[in-house]
Design a protein around this motif. Structure first.
Motif, PDB file in Angstrom:
ATOM      1  N   LEU A 174       0.822  -1.198   0.000  1.00  0.00           N
ATOM      2  CA  LEU A 174       0.000   0.000   0.000  1.00  0.00           C
ATOM      3  C   LEU A 174       0.862   1.256   0.000  1.00  0.00           C
ATOM      4  O   LEU A 174       0.590   2.222  -0.718  1.00  0.00           O
ATOM      5  N   GLN A 202       2.375   1.842  -3.303  1.00  0.00           N
ATOM      6  CA  GLN A 202       1.331   2.366  -4.187  1.00  0.00           C
ATOM      7  C   GLN A 202       1.118   3.850  -3.918  1.00  0.00           C
ATOM      8  O   GLN A 202       0.982   4.667  -4.832  1.00  0.00           O
ATOM      9  N   PHE A 203       1.115   4.204  -2.624  1.00  0.00           N
ATOM     10  CA  PHE A 203       0.930   5.606  -2.265  1.00  0.00           C
ATOM     11  C   PHE A 203       2.074   6.446  -2.811  1.00  0.00           C
ATOM     12  O   PHE A 203       1.864   7.518  -3.395  1.00  0.00           O
ATOM     13  N   GLY A 218      -2.270  -1.575  -7.998  1.00  0.00           N
ATOM     14  CA  GLY A 218      -3.164  -1.376  -6.866  1.00  0.00           C
ATOM     15  C   GLY A 218      -4.074  -2.556  -6.621  1.00  0.00           C
ATOM     16  O   GLY A 218      -4.427  -2.840  -5.486  1.00  0.00           O
ATOM     17  N   ALA A 252      -2.533  -4.934  -4.147  1.00  0.00           N
ATOM     18  CA  ALA A 252      -2.569  -4.498  -2.754  1.00  0.00           C
ATOM     19  C   ALA A 252      -3.983  -4.681  -2.190  1.00  0.00           C
ATOM     20  O   ALA A 252      -4.159  -5.164  -1.076  1.00  0.00           O
ATOM     21  N   TRP A 253      -4.968  -4.274  -2.985  1.00  0.00           N
ATOM     22  CA  TRP A 253      -6.354  -4.403  -2.528  1.00  0.00           C
ATOM     23  C   TRP A 253      -6.711  -5.879  -2.334  1.00  0.00           C
ATOM     24  O   TRP A 253      -7.334  -6.267  -1.352  1.00  0.00           O
ATOM     25  N   VAL A 309      -5.664  -7.586   0.827  1.00  0.00           N
ATOM     26  CA  VAL A 309      -6.434  -7.254   2.019  1.00  0.00           C
ATOM     27  C   VAL A 309      -7.840  -7.824   1.930  1.00  0.00           C
ATOM     28  O   VAL A 309      -8.366  -8.400   2.874  1.00  0.00           O
ATOM     29  N   ARG A 360      -2.736  -0.217   8.478  1.00  0.00           N
ATOM     30  CA  ARG A 360      -3.270   0.086   7.142  1.00  0.00           C
ATOM     31  C   ARG A 360      -4.579  -0.683   6.922  1.00  0.00           C
ATOM     32  O   ARG A 360      -4.780  -1.300   5.870  1.00  0.00           O
TER      33      ARG A 360
END
Lengths: 210, 266, 592
Positions: free
Chosen positions: B38, B41-42, B105, B108-109, B112, B206
């Motif tokens: 994450l 990605q940020f 992204g 990462a999503w 989670v 996060r």
């Protein structure tokens, strides 16, 4: 360049404004826009109904054959009133004012009969214990969805009857033109069309299967 | 006026950007396994948007400086290349950025929200209410007692509506007001709300997930560092929303075992 | 069948007599436009004062605001606001600003006044409907503000009114009973007003354009209002039934948005079967197009004024701008789920919703790049409306870029519900749209009131506001990054306490910026009576509103029927008188 576009579309060199290129009178356009907007409103309520129904494990299917028959008669009445509406518009277009008003009255009668049959149906269901917030059969949302959807439609029919009455009187007195009759016809056919969604989705899908 | 505008805009742009660049206010150190993806990605998004921000604002400033009307009858000029240049720039640059961000992204999503919790995850049940979180551990039998909403009572401390008299798995359930977990151990939370919407937010983990009344939602994560962190509510839930919080304590495995034993003994 | 004379009868009406019919229940689109404008002005003043109270409380939570106890003894005992009253004010601030300011002034206010004039019409297609939509909106406004004066105050559920908080009544918190019902009714009424207005705008634009006003020759503003009206016609049609269902949950005992098994104050709620996510879906299906309903008129106004400021048409002209606005409008109906990434909705749909959300940045970027590129090679005239139009570009770009972060579900996990979001939407939707309104006000004031606004005061207003909004909203991005949660009435978490100094800075910046708004208000009313008399065309602009006297006569064109010969922005033209050619000038252009 853009000038020639206009010439092509209208077949004349100058455009008098307000008429072209969309040769539709404002009032009629307004009614069409209302219908677009209102069908989205109905669509939203129908989607809500579908969403809640699919999410409920205990959605009831309480309608007996008598309810379905009653609904079929209501459908028939409403569809017939659309036919009389067509006749009213046709008569109005040809300047037969008295005939048009007669057909409009017949259409209104259809609407009133529809309402009466519908309210009788409501009263019967209320007598069986159906309420906005509960019912003896299953998910409490059944009553909420049923009354909201059919109530919204019934409101439209009732408003339509009043609207047609105003148009009929105005048309007889020469205050309204045949266009106004046609526009009220658009509304009436729309209300009819909505019923063709409400009836199967609310009644037929909830018919008792034995 | 144009020059003044250009200077003001340049100052605003540079100050705004450098505060980001200097990390004066920044995310806290990540303590989760999925967090680095994450954060990466940020960082990439920040680079992309930062570049766009600087180029857009500074070129606007430059043009304002340069193209004020001096009343000298100078002709107006079109941007070299015309709208094709701007359209192609936008489609290509923004499009590439979008493609890159979407593909990276999604991973990462997915880590989670789409991947299921590992089978060895420790299961903790979480209930939110106005304005507190309660955490339930299954106890020695490894089974949770059933939740009976009609039995929920803050008055006698039965936050989960358990029925220990008739429900054997409920008897050894441990209910506490803060979340204590072992480090490096996958955790599976099942979160549900007693009344209205709430949200479970731990910056360092996060993790943010709404509590939705009527639904039980699984959340899983693994903490990689020990320490004490704050769990706060981020979904407007009523007058005490600002004060709705709990602590997350990440302990080494042995200390956690001791803690759990002590809780079970009570 | 339907000839033009009959058509004309629809929108011909004689000038009315008497104060009531000329100023209150007027059918004249110009009066109705002003009524909408002043309604928004009242709403924005209330909304701004509410934000000052909230900002003050966030920075100095323990300090009293003298006199506030007179507004609500319960909500602010001794002048110190309670947590629930903070949320009440927050709800009212958001609702007023989104509905009665951002949706009302740029579209219904300026649109009503200038859309008919810019297309060469004498009035809207349905003047009676127009009056009705204003008064309906007015009733909605009064209903909303009345919540301030009932004993339990405005609802505390925010402008999004998430169920079940908004559906359970007083058991869930103060203001959630009567206050919430009034809120829902107000919004329902507002929907009706907006739907009627949207219908009228569309019919007017399609039907009442004057001779020669082809679609391609419509000014940017007309396009923006038209597209916004289409959005409104579709979006408010969904919010309206949502409001009806929510009211039924309150007064009819239904459970549309309330699932079973909820317990409040140890009391099992008598509801079952509903879905809280259903409200979110319905609300945001409206809510995201609503964002564009707020900003597209601003995009149009900015483009319109930028052309006049830069003395050249927008790069790419109407075609690119309109294409982008249509793309944005279309996509806006496919992205509502990006407000719900962490709402518990299926995580696959989050990924699906993020794609159109990111794609929508492409047309927005094209518009922004074209604005900036328009400034290139321009001959910029830095009058106040021009300054605000350029300021709009800057804040729109800034606010838009932070949207990149929030469009990605994975980053939204961290940033959702933080001040990063607050900074983002205030910048791109609030500030940008308000800059559009300011630009429009300074630009069109001479036409609307026949006098110029004071330039010195205008410039002070611009500079303080421009620097001020960056000082207010950029720091919100930073503290959002530090995890500062929004909608908190006080910061009691260990990690939030160190951020309070930033909040103090923001509050001070908000007060300074607010002071400049008072200057604007003074300028507005002072100029109405004392301003320099305005000429017909003070900005050397080209569109039809500048071909008629300031203020315009009752029938706009004084009995004349304008004929349009040119594109709307023939600016910076060689060999023309001045450097521009009016749209209705029969003069031939060298290049065409």
């Amino acid at each position: 360049m853009s000038e020639s576009d206009i010439t092509l579309k209208s077949g004349r060199a100058d455009w008098l404004g307000g008429e072209l290129p969309y040769a539709i009178p404002s009032k009629k356009l307004g009614m069409w826009l209302f219908i677009v907007s209102d069908s989205i409103t109905f669509g939203a309520v129908l989607v809500c109904y579908a969403y809640l129904r699919l999410a409920s494990p205990n959605w009831p299917t309480p309608f007996r054959l008598s309810s379905i028959v009653n609904g079929a008669i209501m459908t028939f009445v409403l569809l017939s009133s659309s036919v009389t509406m067509v006749a009213a518009v046709e008569a109005a277009k040809h300047g037969r004012i008295a005939a048009s008003v007669r057909w409009l009255s017949a259409t209104m009668l259809g609407g009133v009969v529809f309402d009466i049959l519908h309210i009788r149906e409501w009263l019967g269901l209320i007598h069986e214990g159906l309420r906005l917030y509960q019912n003896p059969w299953g998910s409490s949302l059944f009553g909420a969805a049923f009354f909201t959807l059919t109530g919204l439609h019934m409101t439209h029919v009732t408003v339509g009857v009043i609207y047609l009455g105003i148009v009929a009187i105005g048309f007889r007195r020469g205050k309204f033109t045949s266009d106004d009759v046609e526009i009220s016809g658009l509304y009436w056919h729309f209300v009819d069309l909505v019923w063709m969604f409400v009836f199967p989705l609310v009644y037929l899908l909830s018919a008792r299967m034995h | 006026m144009g020059k003044f505008f250009a200077i003001v805009l340049t100052v605003i742009t540079l100050v705004s950007a450098s505060i980001f660049a200097m990390h004066i206010w920044w995310m806290p150190v990540d303590i989760s396994v999925h967090g680095p993806a994450l954060d990466k990605q940020f960082g990439e998004t920040l680079m992309g948007t930062g570049f766009g921000f600087l180029v857009a604002q500074l070129s606007l400033a430059y043009f304002l400086w340069k193209f004020a009307d001096k009343g000298d009858g100078r002709k107006v000029r079109e941007f070299p290349g015309g709208p094709k240049v701007t359209i192609i720039t936008a489609v290509v640059l923004v499009g590439l950025e979008i493609l890159a961000l979407s593909f990276v992204g999604q991973k990462a999503w997915a880590s989670v929200n789409l991947d299921p919790a590992p089978p060895n995850a420790m299961h903790i049940d979480v209930q939110a209410e106005q304005f507190a979180f309660y955490f339930r551990y299954a106890g020695p039998d490894g089974q949770f007692g059933a939740v009976h909403p009609e039995k929920i009572s803050d008055g006698n401390g039965n936050y989960f509506g358990l029925d220990p008299e008739n429900d054997i798995p409920a008897r050894d359930d441990i209910v506490v007001g803060s979340l204590t977990i072992p480090v490096n151990q996958p955790i599976l939370l099942t979160i549900h709300s007693k009344d209205v919407g709430h949200s479970f937010y731990v910056r360092e983990l996060r993790i943010q997930q709404d509590f939705v009344p009527g639904i039980v939602i699984p959340v899983h994560f693994t903490a990689t560092q020990t320490g004490k962190f704050e769990i706060v509510c981020t979904q407007l839930c009523g007058l005490g929303h600002y004060n709705m919080k709990a602590y997350l304590e990440v302990l080494p495995q042995d200390q956690f075992d001791q803690w759990l034993k002590a809780q079970a003994g009570q | 069948m339907h000839d033009t004379s009959d058509q004309a009868a629809v929108h011909h009406h004689a000038p009315p007599k008497g104060f009531l019919w000329t100023h209150v229940f007027s059918l004249d689109h110009k009066v109705i436009g002003k009524q909408y404008y002043f309604l928004s002005l009242a709403a924005v003043v209330i909304g701004m004062v509410l934000s000052w109270i909230m900002r003050f409380h966030l920075a100095w939570a323990a300090a009293a605001i003298p006199g506030l106890q007179h507004l609500s003894q319960v909500g602010a005992p001794g002048g110190i606001i309670t947590p629930e009253y903070y949320l009440s004010l927050l709800t009212l601030h958001g609702t007023l600003m989104v509905f009665f300011v951002l949706t009302t002034a740029p579209q219904a206010g300026f649109g009503n006044y200038f859309l008919p004039i810019q297309i060469g019409a004498e009035d809207m297609a349905f003047p009676r409907l127009n009056m009705l939509s204003f008064w309906v909106t007015f009733v909605g406004f009064v209903t909303l503000v009345s919540t301030l004066f009932i004993s339990d105050g405005p609802p505390i559920s925010g402008w999004t009114a998430y169920a079940p908080l908004s559906a359970l009544g007083n058991d869930a918190g103060p203001g959630l009973g009567r206050g919430q019902i009034l809120w829902v009714i107000s919004i329902g009424i507002f929907c009706i007003g907006s739907l009627l207005g949207a219908l009228n705008f569309i019919a007017t634009t399609l039907d009442l354009r004057c001779k020669g006003m082809t679609l391609a020759r419509m000014p940017y503003t007309v396009w923006a209002w038209f597209i916004t009206a289409v959005l409104g016609l579709l979006a408010f049609a969904v919010l309206l039934p949502a409001c009806v269902l929510l009211v039924l949950d309150h007064v009819g005992g239904t459970s549309f948005f309330i699932p079973g098994g909820l317990v409040l104050s140890d009391k099992l709620q008598p509801h079952s079967g509903g879905s809280t996510l259903l409200w979110q879906h319905m609300f945001w299906f409206f809510g995201h197009p609503e964002v564009y309903i707020a900003i597209i008129p601003g995009i149009g106004i900015t483009s319109h004024i930028l052309a006049s400021t830069a003395r050249k048409p927008l790069l790419g002209g109407s075609r690119v701008l309109v294409g982008c606005m249509v793309a944005i409008a279309f996509l806006s109906f496919t992205v509502w789920g990006h407000h719900m990434f962490i709402s518990g909705m299926n995580p696959f749909s989050s990924l699906l919703f993020s794609v159109p959300t990111l794609i929508i940045t492409i047309p927005a970027s094209i518009i922004s790049l074209n604005w900036i590129a328009t400034v290139f090679g321009a001959r910029l005239r830095f009058h106040t409306p021009g300054l605000f139009a350029i300021g709009f570009i800057s804040v729109f770009v800034t606010g838009g870029l932070s949207g990149f972060f929030l469009a990605q579900p994975s980053l939204d996990i961290y940033l959702h519900a933080t001040y990063f979001v607050v900074g983002h939407f205030h910048m791109v939707m609030g500030v940008a749209a308000i800059f559009g309104m300011f630009a429009g006000t300074y630009f069109w004031f001479p036409k609307m009131f026949g006098r110029m606004m004071n330039e010195t005061m205008g410039k002070i207003h611009f500079w303080v506001t421009f620097i001020g909004v960056y000082c207010i909203f950029m720091p919100m991005h930073y503290i959002g990054l530090a995890g500062n949660v929004r909608r908190y009435s006080a910061f009691v978490d260990d990690y939030l306490i160190p951020l309070i100094p930033v909040h103090k800075f923001i509050t001070i910046a908000a007060f300074v910026t607010g002071a400049a708004q008072l200057l604007f208000l003074f300028n507005l009313f002072w100029s109405m009576y004392r301003g320099k008399k305005a000429e017909e065309n003070p900005w050397d602009s080209t569109t039809l509103e500048w071909t008629i006297p300031s203020p315009p006569p009752f029938d706009n064109f004084g009995g004349r029927h304008p004929i349009v010969y040119h594109d709307p922005y023939e600016l910076g033209v060689e060999g023309a008188k001045g450097d521009y050619v009016m749209q209705d000038s029969p003069e031939k252009l060298a290049q065409s």
